[in-house]
Every structure is written in structure tokens, then in C-alpha cells.
Write an enzyme that holds these catalytic residues in place. Structure first.
Site, PDB file in Angstrom:
ATOM      1  N   ARG A 198      34.743  26.396 114.875  1.00  0.00           N
ATOM      2  CA  ARG A 198      36.010  26.712 114.361  1.00  0.00           C
ATOM      3  C   ARG A 198      37.142  26.285 115.043  1.00  0.00           C
ATOM      4  NH1 ARG A 198      36.891  32.771 112.125  1.00  0.00           N
ATOM      5  NH2 ARG A 198      37.303  33.186 114.226  1.00  0.00           N
TER       6      ARG A 198
ATOM      7  N   ARG B 152      59.977  19.153 127.489  1.00  0.00           N
ATOM      8  CA  ARG B 152      61.013  20.079 127.255  1.00  0.00           C
ATOM      9  C   ARG B 152      60.839  20.478 125.930  1.00  0.00           C
ATOM     10  NH1 ARG B 152      64.429  21.163 131.696  1.00  0.00           N
ATOM     11  NH2 ARG B 152      63.399  20.893 133.624  1.00  0.00           N
TER      12      ARG B 152
ATOM     13  N   LYS C 277      43.220  28.688 112.886  1.00  0.00           N
ATOM     14  CA  LYS C 277      43.432  29.697 113.751  1.00  0.00           C
ATOM     15  C   LYS C 277      44.294  29.387 114.701  1.00  0.00           C
ATOM     16  CE  LYS C 277      40.723  33.646 115.525  1.00  0.00           C
ATOM     17  NZ  LYS C 277      41.497  34.761 114.903  1.00  0.00           N
TER      18      LYS C 277
ATOM     19  N   GLU D  61      43.279  38.520 102.423  1.00  0.00           N
ATOM     20  CA  GLU D  61      42.795  39.235 103.380  1.00  0.00           C
ATOM     21  C   GLU D  61      43.527  40.314 103.691  1.00  0.00           C
ATOM     22  OE1 GLU D  61      41.622  36.529 106.386  1.00  0.00           O
ATOM     23  OE2 GLU D  61      43.736  35.788 106.278  1.00  0.00           O
TER      24      GLU D  61
HETATM   25  N1  PMP Z   1      41.413  36.925 109.255  1.00  0.00           N
HETATM   26  C1  PMP Z   1      42.067  36.648 109.971  1.00  0.00           C
HETATM   27  C2  PMP Z   1      43.619  36.298 110.011  1.00  0.00           C
HETATM   28  C3  PMP Z   1      41.883  36.800 111.430  1.00  0.00           C
HETATM   29  O1  PMP Z   1      42.810  36.479 112.390  1.00  0.00           O
HETATM   30  C4  PMP Z   1      40.524  37.139 111.668  1.00  0.00           C
HETATM   31  C5  PMP Z   1      40.033  37.330 113.255  1.00  0.00           C
HETATM   32  N2  PMP Z   1      39.625  36.158 113.868  1.00  0.00           N
HETATM   33  C6  PMP Z   1      39.484  37.371 110.612  1.00  0.00           C
HETATM   34  C7  PMP Z   1      40.156  37.181 109.428  1.00  0.00           C
HETATM   35  C8  PMP Z   1      38.065  37.757 111.018  1.00  0.00           C
HETATM   36  O2  PMP Z   1      37.466  36.447 111.412  1.00  0.00           O
HETATM   37  P1  PMP Z   1      36.365  36.669 112.411  1.00  0.00           P
HETATM   38  O3  PMP Z   1      35.080  37.488 111.730  1.00  0.00           O
HETATM   39  O4  PMP Z   1      35.912  35.519 112.636  1.00  0.00           O
HETATM   40  O5  PMP Z   1      36.500  37.451 113.729  1.00  0.00           O
END
Ligand code: PMP
Length: 293
Positions: A53, A101, A153, A186
Site C-alpha cells: 500500500r 525551498r 495514505k 468510514e
Molecule cells: N481509514 C483511514 C483513513 C486510516 O487512516 C486507517 C488507518 N490506516 C484506516 C482506515 C484503517 O486501515 P488499516 O486497517 O490498514 O489500519
């Protein structure tokens, strides 16, 4: 003096010497990517998937990580060993590096930085697991996929931080985030599942969810135990009327949500499906991954 070792660009430095330039683009612009991973009793859970990832996030931002997947795997294991940790929280950070910079142009910056931090894991309060948590739908919507895609991420977590601010100001630990279409995406740092009509449902990542490693593990485990699992659109109505709601993430693992926007979910306590999945998840995390040897 006892000191943690941190991997920074090819060398191990003490925690107090682990300093980043103020001209690093991660600091200036949030221009970078990261991963949060856990090691359980000598097993780095799903390390390969986390590194995958990380590379996908970096690739999508045209950041070229100057290490291979295997090299990063070895660096993580070595950093844990150097710190004598077999149970830990691991943070991998890649920034585009120090550029010219304040010049926004990423093409004048070609020296990405890799940092690996390993620490003792501070567990969440047991109260969250015993009683479940209450969440609130927040006003801030999830970034659209055609802006900063939520599947990346990145070091820019401001969308999530705004949600956390809104949730905390309302006295909640976490907020439920809707996408701009009004469907559930989420929470701040966790994926969301509902159990309803004999089905376990989680939003597709295209609806504004990160493709959580815990989420994918729960999907796999649930299917293995005969659950009917679907990726599908979830409305707030679906959440309110679900038998169970729970959130998944590396730090939290699996946490039940027992109240949303004032509506009690199911029996108002962690349900049997979340509990069963969590018990099995805990057995799985010490097996699946890379061993610290
Ligand atoms: N959504 C977000 C926005 C996150 O930051 C995370 C944490 N990484 C998750 C879901 C959960 O992902 P994971 O199970 O890979 O930690």
C-alpha cells in the site's frame, strides 16, 4: 541512556537526534506517504500488504521510493530488533524530501526520505472494547476521489483531522464521514462495517474509504467463517437500523459502535458478530505476516 533507534535514510539514529529539515516537503506541504503497522509477539502483521500500500500511495503521487519492497521489509525487522521490540507500533514515513525551498514543483525534488519508527504500542482504553463507542456524523465530507483520493495514505490528513475536531468538540471519540454523495465512507482512521439482514457490508473503497488492511483481513476471515460479505453503498439509515456496527483499523483492531447520532445500534452493546470476528482476528494477528528473526 536507553534510547530508541530510528531508521533515517540509511542509518540508525537515536530518537533525540531524529530530526527532519524544515525544508522537507513532508513538513512544508504534507508531500509524502506513510503506513502504520503492528507487530504482535514477534510477528509483523501483514507487513507485505502494508508495504504494498505504501508503494501504491507513493506511485500515485509520483514519489519514487529509493528502496525495494524487500529492503523496506528488512529495515522494519532490523529496526524492531535494534529496539528489542517484538510487540510494537511501527510507522513508515516517506516524504518527497528536501526540495528547492518553497518551490511547489515536485520535479525539482528527487530525493525521497525514508523513516522507520518503532515504539511500544499504547493500547486503547478497554472501556471502548467492553462497552463500544458512540459516534456522530460530522459536517466535513470525505475528499472526493477526483481531489486527493482517500485511497492514498498521504501525509496530508487534514480531511481526517477536521473530522476529529468536529467529533471531539461534540464530545465523541470519532466521527462518521459521509462522501459528497451522502453515503458512508468510514471514520477518521477506521473502516466501517454494518451487519444487517444476514449480511456484513462495508463501503467500497471508491466511496471514500482507505483500503484498510484490517478491513481486508476482516472480510477474508468473515468469508472463511461463512458470512455473506458485501462491499456496498451504506446510508445513514442503514447504519441506524443495522443489528451491529463496528470499525476496523490497525491501532483499534475491531471496535463496536453502539450509538450513532443518538440512535442506539442493536442492543446498544458490542454484538456477537463483532465479538466473534474480533476473537478470531486476535488469533490471526500473531500468525499472518513476517517473523522478527
Ligand atoms: N481509514 C483511514 C483513513 C486510516 O487512516 C486507517 C488507518 N490506516 C484506516 C482506515 C484503517 O486501515 P488499516 O486497517 O490498514 O489500519
Amino acid at each position: 541512556m536507553m534510547s530508541d533507534w530510528i531508521f533515517m535514510n540509511g542509518t540508525y539514529v537515536h530518537r533525540e537526534d531524529a530530526k527532519v529539515s524544515v525544508f522537507d516537503r513532508g513538513y512544508l506541504f504534507g508531500d509524502g506517504v506513510f503506513e502504520g503497522i503492528r507487530a504482535y509477539n514477534g510477528n509483523v502483521f501483514k507487513l507485505k500488504e502494508h508495504i504494498g500500500r505504501l508503494f501504491d500511495s507513493a506511485h500515485s503521487l509520483l514519489i519514487s521510493i529509493p528502496y525495494t519492497h524487500d529492503e523496506i521489509k528488512n529495515i522494519v525487522i532490523e529496526t524492531l530488533k535494534k529496539n528489542h521490540l517484538d510487540t510494537a507500533y511501527i510507522r513508515i514515513i516517506v516524504s518527497r524530501g528536501v526540495g528547492d525551498r518553497y518551490n511547489l514543483d515536485p520535479f525539482v525534488c528527487m530525493n525521497p526520505q525514508l523513516i522507520v519508527i518503532t515504539e511500544k504500542f499504547n493500547a486503547f482504553s478497554s472501556e471502548f472494547y467492553d462497552n463500544g463507542v458512540e459516534v456522530l456524523t460530522v459536517p466535513t465530507r470525505r475528499n472526493r476521489a477526483d481531489t486527493l483520493p482517500p485511497q492514498v495514505k498521504s501525509l496530508n490528513y487534514l480531511n481526517n483531522i477536521l473530522v476529529k475536531i468536529e467529533a471531539k468538540l461534540a464530545g465523541m471519540q470519532d466521527g462518521l464521514i459521509l462522501n459528497t454523495e451522502g453515503y458512508v465512507a468510514e471514520s477518521t482512521t477506521q473502516n466501517l462495517f454494518i451487519y444487517k439482514n444476514d449480511k456484513l457490508i462495508t463501503p467500497p473503497c471508491s466511496q471514500g474509504a482507505l483500503e484498510g488492511i484490517t478491513r481486508n483481513t476482516v472480510i477474508d476471515l468473515a468469508r472463511e467463517y461463512g458470512y455473506n460479505v458485501e462491499e456496498g453503498l451504506i446510508t445513514r439509515y442503514d447504519v441506524y437500523t443495522a443489528e451491529e456496527v463496528f470499525m476496523t483499523g490497525t491501532a483499534a483492531e475491531i471496535i463496536s459502535v453502539v450509538k450513532v447520532d443518538g440512535r442506539v445500534i442493536g442492543l446498544g452493546k458490542p454484538g456477537k458478530h463483532a465479538t466473534k470476528l474480533f476473537e478470531n482476528f486476535k488469533k490471526y494477528v500473531v500468525i499472518e505476516g513476517e517473523k522478527i528473526e
